[in-house]
Scaffold this motif. Structure first.
Motif, PDB file in Angstrom:
ATOM      1  N   UNK A   7      32.595  50.558  46.800  1.00 36.23           N
ATOM      2  CA  UNK A   7      33.699  50.403  45.854  1.00 36.23           C
ATOM      3  C   UNK A   7      34.999  50.611  46.617  1.00 36.23           C
ATOM      4  N   UNK A   8      35.755  49.525  46.763  1.00 32.48           N
ATOM      5  CA  UNK A   8      36.973  49.551  47.568  1.00 32.48           C
ATOM      6  C   UNK A   8      38.182  49.184  46.720  1.00 32.48           C
ATOM      7  N   UNK A   9      39.334  49.621  47.149  1.00 29.65           N
ATOM      8  CA  UNK A   9      40.572  49.273  46.455  1.00 29.65           C
ATOM      9  C   UNK A   9      40.946  47.820  46.688  1.00 29.65           C
ATOM     10  N   UNK A  10      40.881  47.372  47.943  1.00 26.48           N
ATOM     11  CA  UNK A  10      41.391  46.040  48.299  1.00 26.48           C
ATOM     12  C   UNK A  10      40.411  45.287  49.190  1.00 26.48           C
ATOM     13  N   UNK A  11      40.381  43.960  49.065  1.00 26.95           N
ATOM     14  CA  UNK A  11      39.613  43.168  50.021  1.00 26.95           C
ATOM     15  C   UNK A  11      40.152  43.361  51.436  1.00 26.95           C
ATOM     16  N   UNK A  38      41.446  46.389  43.149  1.00 22.57           N
ATOM     17  CA  UNK A  38      42.793  45.812  43.142  1.00 22.57           C
ATOM     18  C   UNK A  38      42.782  44.410  43.745  1.00 22.57           C
ATOM     19  N   UNK A  39      43.772  43.607  43.378  1.00 19.77           N
ATOM     20  CA  UNK A  39      43.860  42.252  43.934  1.00 19.77           C
ATOM     21  C   UNK A  39      44.379  42.242  45.370  1.00 19.77           C
ATOM     22  N   UNK A  40      45.003  43.333  45.812  1.00 19.10           N
ATOM     23  CA  UNK A  40      45.436  43.446  47.203  1.00 19.10           C
ATOM     24  C   UNK A  40      46.729  42.748  47.569  1.00 19.10           C
ATOM     25  N   UNK A  41      47.358  42.056  46.623  1.00 19.39           N
ATOM     26  CA  UNK A  41      48.535  41.258  46.958  1.00 19.39           C
ATOM     27  C   UNK A  41      49.714  41.379  45.990  1.00 19.39           C
ATOM     28  N   UNK A  42      49.465  41.771  44.747  1.00 17.49           N
ATOM     29  CA  UNK A  42      50.497  41.669  43.709  1.00 17.49           C
ATOM     30  C   UNK A  42      51.688  42.608  43.894  1.00 17.49           C
ATOM     31  N   UNK A  77      37.852  43.431  39.991  1.00 18.51           N
ATOM     32  CA  UNK A  77      38.456  43.947  38.759  1.00 18.51           C
ATOM     33  C   UNK A  77      39.849  43.346  38.543  1.00 18.51           C
ATOM     34  N   UNK A  78      40.520  42.997  39.652  1.00 17.87           N
ATOM     35  CA  UNK A  78      41.849  42.384  39.605  1.00 17.87           C
ATOM     36  C   UNK A  78      42.914  43.309  39.007  1.00 17.87           C
ATOM     37  N   UNK A  79      42.777  44.620  39.204  1.00 12.03           N
ATOM     38  CA  UNK A  79      43.833  45.539  38.811  1.00 12.03           C
ATOM     39  C   UNK A  79      45.013  45.339  39.768  1.00 12.03           C
ATOM     40  N   UNK A  80      46.240  45.690  39.365  1.00 17.13           N
ATOM     41  CA  UNK A  80      47.422  45.428  40.208  1.00 17.13           C
ATOM     42  C   UNK A  80      47.432  46.244  41.499  1.00 17.13           C
ATOM     43  N   UNK A  81      47.856  45.593  42.554  1.00 16.42           N
ATOM     44  CA  UNK A  81      47.876  46.194  43.885  1.00 16.42           C
ATOM     45  C   UNK A  81      48.893  47.325  43.995  1.00 16.42           C
ATOM     46  N   UNK A  82      48.448  48.443  44.574  1.00 16.67           N
ATOM     47  CA  UNK A  82      49.288  49.623  44.770  1.00 16.67           C
ATOM     48  C   UNK A  82      49.913  50.139  43.474  1.00 16.67           C
TER      49      UNK A  82
END
Length: 225
Positions: A7-11, A38-42, A77-82
């Motif tokens: 389970x990671x925050x970002x790709x 997270x999506x890692x970019x937003x 999950x596509x939660x917002x990055x940071x």
């Protein structure tokens, strides 16, 4: 139950901290699934169109990594990055609980609790909450990995040093780890940045010296039942 869920925050986090170990377990016959919160970019300061393109690209890269490694199809999950702190913790925990119940892993791998990145810290907290031990739990172990440029950059006065107590010899997998990381080419920095390909290799070599092998990945074994 030869299943591992990371389970990671970002790709890209999955490779930075655990690529060699995941390949080690895959060779042993484990099914491996990655969950990205997270999506890692937003969080980037760019227009929406460019942002959406980058989010799609990062997702495509993550899927490519799992396909190459013959892991299960990753979950996003596509939660917002940071900005994981803007999502109710209960929402994040329930998302993780649902994925754990579906896959039923015996080992979970996730972030270190004292990483500088807010998403990493909250991912750790959500994972620990979602895996509270019960009489019939199938999650037997939780490993916490270090993430170059986040784990070592927390200079808080609090006790935050990463003190690993679990190591994996990845000498046979370091070349493939570096090759896989090139898929996330926008996330790789120039040396001497700790998230450069050379910096990542140096860290693996350093961890290797701690256990007498050429290259290793280090973890904190949070729990073992």
């Amino acid at each position: 139950m030869k299943k591992i869920m990371l389970i990671a925050s970002h790709p890209d986090d999955e490779l930075l901290g655990s690529a060699g170990t995941l390949l080690f377990y895959k060779k042993k016959g484990y099914k491996i699934k990655i969950v990205f919160l997270s999506d890692g970019e937003s969080s980037r300061n760019i227009n929406k169109k460019k942002k959406d393109t980058l989010i799609k690209l990062r997702k495509t890269q993550a899927i490519k990594v799992s396909k190459i490694c013959k892991f299960e199809e990753p979950i996003f999950a596509q939660f917002p990055d940071n900005r994981l702190d803007t999502i109710p913790m209960l929402t994040v925990v329930k998302f993780i609980e649902t994925e754990i119940k579906k896959f039923k892993p015996s080992i979970i791998i996730t972030h270190n609790e004292n990483d500088l990145n807010i998403d990493h810290m909250l991912t750790f907290k959500a994972v620990v909450t979602a895996t509270r031990p019960s009489t019939k739990t199938f999650v037997k172990s939780i490993y916490c990995f270090e993430t170059p440029s986040s784990t070592e950059n927390n200079f808080s006065k609090l006790k935050v040093s990463f003190n690993p107590n679990l190591y994996f010899d990845i000498s046979n997998y370091i070349t493939k780890k570096i090759k896989l990381l090139k898929i996330y080419k926008k996330e790789i920095k120039k040396y001497p940045h700790s998230r450069s390909l050379e910096g990542i290799k140096v860290l693996a070599k350093y961890r290797g010296t701690q256990i007498g092998v050429k290259y290793a990945e280090a973890f904190y074994l949070l729990r073992k039942l």
